[in-house]
Design a protein around this motif. Structure first.
Motif, mmCIF file in Angstrom:
data_model
loop_
_atom_site.group_PDB
_atom_site.id
_atom_site.type_symbol
_atom_site.label_atom_id
_atom_site.label_comp_id
_atom_site.label_asym_id
_atom_site.label_seq_id
_atom_site.Cartn_x
_atom_site.Cartn_y
_atom_site.Cartn_z
ATOM 1 N N PHE A 52 9.917 12.381 -6.885
ATOM 2 C CA PHE A 52 8.877 11.637 -7.608
ATOM 3 C C PHE A 52 9.454 11.107 -8.934
ATOM 4 O O PHE A 52 9.316 9.927 -9.259
ATOM 5 C CB PHE A 52 7.684 12.569 -7.875
ATOM 6 C CG PHE A 52 6.479 11.884 -8.460
ATOM 7 C CD1 PHE A 52 5.422 11.489 -7.649
ATOM 8 C CD2 PHE A 52 6.396 11.633 -9.833
ATOM 9 C CE1 PHE A 52 4.293 10.861 -8.189
ATOM 10 C CE2 PHE A 52 5.278 11.004 -10.369
ATOM 11 C CZ PHE A 52 4.225 10.623 -9.545
ATOM 12 N N TYR A 103 1.514 10.405 -5.586
ATOM 13 C CA TYR A 103 1.903 11.386 -4.568
ATOM 14 C C TYR A 103 0.716 11.503 -3.616
ATOM 15 O O TYR A 103 -0.237 12.218 -3.887
ATOM 16 C CB TYR A 103 2.240 12.716 -5.265
ATOM 17 C CG TYR A 103 2.592 13.855 -4.338
ATOM 18 C CD1 TYR A 103 3.029 13.628 -3.029
ATOM 19 C CD2 TYR A 103 2.509 15.175 -4.778
ATOM 20 C CE1 TYR A 103 3.352 14.680 -2.183
ATOM 21 C CE2 TYR A 103 2.835 16.238 -3.945
ATOM 22 C CZ TYR A 103 3.246 15.979 -2.640
ATOM 23 O OH TYR A 103 3.558 17.013 -1.800
ATOM 24 N N ILE A 135 5.216 9.725 -1.059
ATOM 25 C CA ILE A 135 5.133 9.279 -2.465
ATOM 26 C C ILE A 135 5.174 7.754 -2.443
ATOM 27 O O ILE A 135 6.019 7.166 -1.756
ATOM 28 C CB ILE A 135 6.324 9.832 -3.295
ATOM 29 C CG1 ILE A 135 6.346 11.364 -3.218
ATOM 30 C CG2 ILE A 135 6.230 9.355 -4.741
ATOM 31 C CD1 ILE A 135 7.587 11.985 -3.843
#
Ligand code: ATP
Length: 462
Positions: free
Chosen positions: A228, A286, A319
Motif C-alpha cells: 500500500f 484498500y 489495493i
C-alpha cells in the motif's frame, strides 16, 4: 481559473461540450493541443505503471456491462450522493457541498445529520430560496441494450472502471496464471450524473480514469501495508517526476474510518492546491476482498486463488490506486500557468514539463517571405518531426509573436533558422553556419546549436 479556461479555449486545449448548441453541462471536448497533453499524461502513466513493470496486466473493458455487475458491486443500491432541491426553482444541489460552502464540515455526517444541519442553520439555495429534504440520488446513467426497453435490458454507462477489472480477474488468471501480488490496469471513460458539475474539468459527468486493481495475499498483512505504501510512493513519483507538479501543492490525507467508502479498510487521498482550493486529485484504497467476494456470490464464478506452495485456496485482497485524468490535466495546467515579465514585456506562459508539453519544440524561419529560409527551416522541421513527432512548424507573424504564442501553449524550445544558418547575406557570423538559434521558454535565453546536433540536444533535454 478564468484565465486558464480562456487560454484552453483560445489555444485549442479544451472546449465546452456541444458548444454551438449552448453546451451540455458537465461535458468537455479536448481540442488538438488538449489531446496531445492528455496522451502524453496517459502514456507516461501507462509506461510507469504497466510497461516498466512485470506484475501488471493491462486491460480495456467495455463501458456497457451486464446490469448484474452493478447490483453485485453495490452501485444499483447505493451509488448515490445526498441531494437537496430548491423548492422554488427546482434546482438541485449536493447537500455536502452546500454545507461546505456555508463553513459547515459535512465529513462523517449521515443523511439525517445533513438535513438537520441545513434546517437548523436555515440554509438557503444560491437563489435565496427554501430547500427541501436531503435525499439520495443515484448517479448512474441508465440506458437500454437492444430493441426492448424492459427491466431485463437495463444497462448503465459504467460509473467507474474498477468493475471491468474485477469481472476479468478470472480471465486473466486463466490466461496468464500470475502469482500474487499482481495488478490489472486500465485507462477508460466513466460516467456519473453529478448533481453539480463545476470547476471546469474538475467535476464532470463524463470523465476518464486511470486505475489499477492490485491483488495481494491477505495472509500477510504486514506485506499488504508495505505494498500500500509503495503504491502511494509510486503515485507521488508520477505526480512529481513525470508530470513535474510542485511538491508543496500536493497533500496526503489519511481518510477517517467514518468517511471511507464502505468497501475500504484504508484510504489515502491525495489533494492538490487547485486555483479554487485544496481538492482531491487521486485516491488509494484498500478494498480488501469486497469486490471479488461480491462477484463470487452474485455470479457463482470461482474467483479464488490457489497457493501452490501452501496448498491453500483464498480470495485475494485488492489495493486500488485511482487517478482522474481530467483532474491531472487541470492540476498540470494550473501549476504550469504563470504570468511574468520577459524582455520588458508581460507574458503568460505554461511552464510545462517537456515530457507533457504538447510540443517539444517549434521550428520557424526568421522571415516568412524568404524561400531559402523556409526551405532550410522545413528541412530542420522534417528531421525533428520524424524523430520526436511532437514538433510544430510555425511561421505566422514575426518571431516575437511566435515566441509569445509558443510560450502560451507551453512549448519548451523555439528554433529559428536565419541567414547565419545559411551562411549568406550581410553581417553574418561565419561560425554560425549550419547552426540554428534555440530559445528557452522559461528564461528566454538563446543558444546556437548545430543542426546535426539537434536530435542529441533534445534527447538530452527530455
Ligand atoms: P469526489 O469525492 O470528488 O466526488 P470520489 O472520491 O468519489 O470523488 P473516486 O470514485 O475515488 O472519486 O474516483 C476516482 C478519481 O476520479 C478521483 O480521485 C478523482 O480524481 C476523479 N473523479 C471523481 N469524480 C470525478 C468527476 N466527477 N469529474 C472528474 N474527475 C472525477
Amino acid at each position: 481559473m478564468e484565465k486558464i479556461v480562456s487560454l484552453c479555449k483560445r489555444r485549442g486545449f479544451i472546449y465546452q461540450g456541444s458548444e454551438i448548441y449552448g453546451g451540455l453541462a458537465g461535458t468537455f471536448d479536448y481540442g488538438p493541443l488538449g489531446v496531445l497533453l492528455k496522451k502524453n499524461i496517459e502514456n507516461l502513466w501507462w509506461k510507469r505503471f504497466v510497461l516498466d513493470r512485470e506484475d501488471m496486466y493491462g486491460i480495456d473493458a467495455s463501458i456497457l456491462m451486464n446490469q448484474e455487475v452493478w447490483k453485485a458491486s453495490g452501485h444499483v443500491g447505493g451509488f448515490s450522493d445526498p441531494l437537496v432541491e430548491d423548492l422554488e426553482t427546482k434546482k438541485r444541489y449536493r447537500a455536502d457541498h452546500l454545507l461546505e460552502a456555508n463553513n459547515i464540515d459535512p465529513r462523517g455526517m449521515t443523511l439525517i445529520d445533513m438535513d438537520d444541519a441545513i434546517k437548523s442553520n436555515d440554509l438557503k439555495s444560491s437563489d435565496g430560496n427554501k430547500l427541501g429534504d436531503v435525499r439520495q440520488f443515484n448517479m448512474m446513467f441508465q440506458t437500454y441494450v437492444g430493441a426492448t426497453t424492459d427491466e431485463s435490458s437495463i444497462s448503465y454507462l459504467r460509473p467507474e472502471t474498477a468493475q471491468g477489472m474485477f469481472v476479468n480477474f478470472k480471465n486473466v488468471m486463466d490466461s496468464f496464471h500470475p502469482k500474487l501480488p499482481f495488478g490489472m490496469a486500465q485507462i477508460g471513460k466513466a460516467f456519473r450524473n453529478e448533481i453539480g458539475p463545476r470547476d471546469f474539468i474538475f467535476r464532470v459527468r463524463e470523465r476518464e480514469q486511470m486505475e489499477i486493481e492490485y491483488f495481494v495475499d491477505p495472509r500477510n498483512q504486514e506485506n499488504v501495508t508495505k505494498i500500500f505504501d509503495e503504491l502511494f510512493d509510486d503515485q507521488m513519483s508520477f505526480l512529481k517526476d513525470d508530470l513535474g507538479l510542485s511538491p508543496e501543492k500536493i497533500h496526503k490525507i489519511e481518510i477517517d474510518a467514518n468517511d471511507r467508502a464502505h468497501y475500504s479498510a484504508r484510504s489515502v487521498d491525495t489533494e492538490f492546491d487547485f486555483p479554487f482550493g485544496q481538492k482531491e486529485l487521486l485516491g488509494l484504497a484498500y478494498r480488501t476482498d469486497y469486490d471479488l467476494q461480491a462477484h463470487t456470490h452474485a455470479s457463482g464464478a470461482d474467483l479464488s486463488y490457489f497457493d501452490e506452495e501452501t496448498k491453500e485456496r483464498f480470495i485475494p485482497h485488492c489495493i486500488e490506486p485511482t487517478f482522474g485524468l481530467g483532474r491531472l490535466i487541470l492540476a498540470t495546467l494550473s501549476d504550469a500557468y504563470h504570468e511574468d515579465m520577459l524582455g520588458g514585456e508581460m507574458r503568460s506562459v505554461l511552464k510545462l514539463d517537456p515530457k507533457v508539453a504538447p510540443y517539444i519544440c517549434a521550428v520557424s524561419p526568421l522571415l516568412k517571405n524568404r524561400p531559402e529560409l523556409q526551405e532550410k527551416a522545413r528541412e530542420v522541421f522534417s528531421m525533428l518531426k520524424k524523430q520526436f513527432g511532437r514538433v510544430v512548424y510555425d511561421d505566422n507573424g514575426n518571431v516575437g509573436k511566435r515566441y509569445r504564442r509558443q510560450d502560451e501553449i507551453g512549448t519548451p524550445w523555439c528554433i529559428v533558422v536565419d541567414f547565419d544558418t545559411l551562411g549568406v547575406g550581410d553581417a553574418i557570423n561565419p561560425e554560425w553556419k549550419d547552426q540554428v538559434t534555440v530559445r528557452d521558454r522559461d528564461t528566454g535565453e538563446q543558444e546556437r546549436i548545430a543542426i546535426d546536433q539537434l536530435v542529441e540536444y533534445f534527447n538530452k533535454k527530455i
